[in-house]
Design a protein around this motif. Structure first.
Motif, PDB file in Angstrom:
ATOM      1  N   MET B   6      22.362 -14.465  -0.862  1.00 26.78           N
ATOM      2  CA  MET B   6      22.950 -15.605  -1.581  1.00 26.78           C
ATOM      3  C   MET B   6      24.471 -15.573  -1.463  1.00 26.78           C
ATOM      4  SD  MET B   6      22.519 -18.339  -3.172  1.00 26.78           S
ATOM      5  CE  MET B   6      20.820 -18.508  -3.687  1.00 26.78           C
ATOM      6  N   ARG B   7      25.028 -14.357  -1.478  1.00 28.59           N
ATOM      7  CA  ARG B   7      26.483 -14.224  -1.344  1.00 28.59           C
ATOM      8  C   ARG B   7      26.955 -14.814  -0.010  1.00 28.59           C
ATOM      9  NH1 ARG B   7      29.715 -10.510   0.990  1.00 28.59           N
ATOM     10  NH2 ARG B   7      27.880  -9.362   1.659  1.00 28.59           N
ATOM     11  N   GLN B   8      26.215 -14.489   1.075  1.00 29.81           N
ATOM     12  CA  GLN B   8      26.583 -15.020   2.395  1.00 29.81           C
ATOM     13  C   GLN B   8      26.477 -16.554   2.414  1.00 29.81           C
ATOM     14  OE1 GLN B   8      23.788 -12.655   4.707  1.00 29.81           O
ATOM     15  NE2 GLN B   8      25.489 -11.685   5.781  1.00 29.81           N
ATOM     16  N   ALA B   9      25.410 -17.081   1.792  1.00 30.73           N
ATOM     17  CA  ALA B   9      25.216 -18.544   1.777  1.00 30.73           C
ATOM     18  C   ALA B   9      26.361 -19.224   1.036  1.00 30.73           C
ATOM     19  CB  ALA B   9      23.884 -18.886   1.116  1.00 30.73           C
ATOM     20  N   LEU B  10      26.751 -18.641  -0.104  1.00 36.37           N
ATOM     21  CA  LEU B  10      27.824 -19.260  -0.889  1.00 36.37           C
ATOM     22  C   LEU B  10      29.187 -19.087  -0.212  1.00 36.37           C
ATOM     23  CD1 LEU B  10      26.565 -18.345  -4.437  1.00 36.37           C
ATOM     24  CD2 LEU B  10      26.539 -20.574  -3.372  1.00 36.37           C
ATOM     25  N   LEU B  12      29.559 -19.246   2.932  1.00 36.72           N
ATOM     26  CA  LEU B  12      29.567 -20.322   3.937  1.00 36.72           C
ATOM     27  C   LEU B  12      30.069 -21.620   3.304  1.00 36.72           C
ATOM     28  CD1 LEU B  12      26.215 -19.818   5.884  1.00 36.72           C
ATOM     29  CD2 LEU B  12      28.459 -19.981   6.897  1.00 36.72           C
ATOM     30  N   VAL B  13      29.581 -21.910   2.098  1.00 38.66           N
ATOM     31  CA  VAL B  13      29.988 -23.146   1.416  1.00 38.66           C
ATOM     32  C   VAL B  13      31.489 -23.116   1.115  1.00 38.66           C
ATOM     33  CG1 VAL B  13      29.649 -24.590  -0.631  1.00 38.66           C
ATOM     34  CG2 VAL B  13      27.691 -23.485   0.438  1.00 38.66           C
ATOM     35  N   ARG B 138      27.066 -14.140   9.021  1.00 41.90           N
ATOM     36  CA  ARG B 138      27.756 -12.859   9.246  1.00 41.90           C
ATOM     37  C   ARG B 138      29.155 -13.080   9.811  1.00 41.90           C
ATOM     38  NH1 ARG B 138      23.974  -9.640  12.684  1.00 41.90           N
ATOM     39  NH2 ARG B 138      22.277 -10.980  12.085  1.00 41.90           N
ATOM     40  N   MET B 139      29.276 -14.075  10.713  1.00 41.40           N
ATOM     41  CA  MET B 139      30.612 -14.401  11.251  1.00 41.40           C
ATOM     42  C   MET B 139      31.542 -14.843  10.137  1.00 41.40           C
ATOM     43  SD  MET B 139      29.974 -16.512  14.735  1.00 41.40           S
ATOM     44  CE  MET B 139      31.653 -16.907  15.093  1.00 41.40           C
ATOM     45  N   ASN B 140      30.956 -15.641   9.224  1.00 43.69           N
ATOM     46  CA  ASN B 140      31.772 -16.170   8.126  1.00 43.69           C
ATOM     47  C   ASN B 140      32.262 -15.080   7.178  1.00 43.69           C
ATOM     48  OD1 ASN B 140      32.801 -18.560   6.724  1.00 43.69           O
ATOM     49  ND2 ASN B 140      31.399 -17.919   5.116  1.00 43.69           N
ATOM     50  N   LEU B 190      27.672 -27.640  -1.586  1.00 43.12           N
ATOM     51  CA  LEU B 190      26.871 -26.576  -2.198  1.00 43.12           C
ATOM     52  C   LEU B 190      25.378 -26.913  -2.156  1.00 43.12           C
ATOM     53  CD1 LEU B 190      27.082 -23.886  -3.811  1.00 43.12           C
ATOM     54  CD2 LEU B 190      27.143 -25.249  -5.871  1.00 43.12           C
ATOM     55  N   THR B 191      25.071 -28.210  -2.200  1.00 40.70           N
ATOM     56  CA  THR B 191      23.667 -28.648  -2.175  1.00 40.70           C
ATOM     57  C   THR B 191      22.973 -28.190  -0.886  1.00 40.70           C
ATOM     58  OG1 THR B 191      24.332 -30.535  -3.506  1.00 40.70           O
ATOM     59  CG2 THR B 191      22.173 -30.697  -2.467  1.00 40.70           C
ATOM     60  N   PHE B 192      23.742 -27.996   0.185  1.00 39.61           N
ATOM     61  CA  PHE B 192      23.149 -27.567   1.459  1.00 39.61           C
ATOM     62  C   PHE B 192      22.432 -26.210   1.321  1.00 39.61           C
ATOM     63  CE2 PHE B 192      26.198 -30.491   3.713  1.00 39.61           C
ATOM     64  CZ  PHE B 192      25.212 -31.291   4.259  1.00 39.61           C
ATOM     65  N   VAL B 193      22.842 -25.415   0.324  1.00 39.58           N
ATOM     66  CA  VAL B 193      22.178 -24.118   0.106  1.00 39.58           C
ATOM     67  C   VAL B 193      20.680 -24.341  -0.158  1.00 39.58           C
ATOM     68  CG1 VAL B 193      22.082 -22.107  -1.439  1.00 39.58           C
ATOM     69  CG2 VAL B 193      24.279 -23.005  -0.717  1.00 39.58           C
TER      70      VAL B 193
END
Lengths: 57, 360
Positions: B6-10, B12-13, B138-140, B190-193
């Motif tokens: 979740m940390r990686q997803a957020l 990204l946002v 991971r790049m982000n 954020l909705t893209f998560v």
């Protein structure tokens, strides 16, 4: 953009010859046809979405 | 399939918001932004925090967005809405590509056309997304700290030049609302998560981490607005295509440190790469849901080529693009990122209640 368009056309033709490797053929063909169609419109008319919408809004 | 946290997803946002936040001054082009606009991100952030609770209700059910659509509206309507999302996703990717190419071509490579930048970006995005969203995530993890570090240093350099009298009085509510809506258009990413819920490991952390992420993005945007409005003044911003770039150009430490604006271009490119990749991955994920295709990797090339074909069609000038952003994409973002997910939540809630009543 003309260079890109010619490259895309060649790529699509080559890729279509190996369509059996593609999981969802209709979707792939739909993407290709739409891209080629839009590419031709782009090259012939050089349209602007913003300009088009400005006239309507 | 390798999942992301979740940390990686957020992260990204947060990385995605940087580029539109810098572009947010386009709200001024219409003449509707003024000195009070710097406080607008606070309103947008507060609204976003409330919306996080709606997103949380959807995320904790372990269904991705298309599965939610199917659950709430049935197959036929969900296909219709899904197709609208895909069309919007393609157009959004194209307009972001156009912004990226136009910025690079009009700031540093003024002699070169935009096509070459689009081809390079398309190539990198396809290469990165070939192995799934986890590669971008991971790049982000490396890109985002760089973006934040450099931006904070740039803003810190500019902060002494801020004239506080330019930032007051705060009285124009029309302008505040206008700029806050612009902010929501990008905070709403954020909705893209929700699109990737089945690819995220620790979903239970969403609420807490998303609120912290929103607070951080809000504070960063307020600082950005205060610095740019406080340094240039609201009336000059109206006339500049890239106000943040113009402000950063003023930074110099004698002859030792000059032309620092090159850093801003690098940050723009990095943030645009994250933004375009993430929107594309979300759109393809939804397309995969509609067509019941597990692996959408083969569609990466046609998808990006289609978007690249649409790029020149978006508009001819920077002002046409600003018009498109203000009148078309911000309202569409609000519909697709806030209104439809909220309607999905309401329909799903009543459906759950009805099911519960039947079982009792």
């Amino acid at each position: 953009m003309k260079f890109l368009f010619v490259f895309v056309l060649i790529w699509f033709v080559v890729k279509l010859m190996w369509l059996k490797n593609i999981q969802n053929k209709p979707l792939y063909i739909a993407f290709c046809v739409t891209t080629v169609f839009l590419g031709i419109i782009n090259l012939l008319f050089e349209p602007s979405l913003a300009d088009f919408l400005k006239r309507w809004m | 399939m390798q999942k992301i946290s979740m940390r990686q997803a957020l992260m990204l946002v947060v990385g995605m918001v940087f580029s539109p936040a810098v572009r947010m001054f386009s709200a001024f082009v219409s003449g509707r932004g003024d000195q009070s606009s710097w406080i607008a991100p606070v309103f947008a952030g507060a609204f976003m925090v409330l919306f996080i609770f709606v997103l949380w209700e959807l995320i904790k059910k372990n269904r991705n967005f298309y599965q939610h659509l199917e659950y709430s509206f049935g197959t036929r309507i969900s296909v219709g809405i899904g197709i609208l999302y895909v069309v919007w996703g393609i157009l959004l990717t194209s307009v972001q590509m156009r912004y990226y190419a136009q910025r690079v071509a009009s700031t540093i490579y003024t002699e070169i056309g935009m096509d070459i930048f689009i081809i390079i970006l398309v190539g990198i995005c396809i290469y990165a997304l070939k192995n799934g969203i986890n590669v971008i995530a991971r790049m982000n993890e490396l890109l985002l700290p760089t973006i934040i570090f450099v931006t904070v240093i740039l803003l810190a350099f500019l902060s002494p030049d801020i004239e506080t009298k330019v930032l007051v009085p705060i009285y124009d509510w029309t302008s505040l609302t206008h700029v806050a809506v612009f902010n929501l258009g990008s905070f709403g990413y954020l909705t893209f998560v929700l699109f990737f819920v089945d690819e995220i490991n620790d979903r239970e952390r969403f609420r807490k981490q998303a609120i912290w992420g929103t607070v951080a993005v809000t504070l960063f945007t307020v600082w950005l607005f205060v610095t740019v409005i406080g340094t240039l003044g609201p009336h000059i911003i109206e006339k500049l295509p890239y106000p943040f770039f113009a402000v950063v150009k003023q930074i110099s430490l004698g002859e030792f440190l000059q032309h620092i604006e090159a850093f801003v271009i690098t940050l723009w490119i990095l943030s645009d790469f994250v933004l375009i990749s993430f929107i594309s991955a979300a759109t393809l994920k939804l397309l995969g849901g509609i067509t019941k295709t597990q692996n959408t990797r083969e569609l990466l090339l046609p998808y990006f080529i289609l978007c690249a074909t649409l790029v020149p069609m978006m508009g001819r000038t920077n002002y046409e693009l600003e018009f498109l952003s203000e009148k078309v994409f911000i309202p569409l973002n609000l519909i697709f990122l806030f209104i439809i997910p909220f309607v999905v939540f309401v329909f799903g809630y009543f459906k759950d209640k009805r099911k519960l009543r039947r079982s009792v």
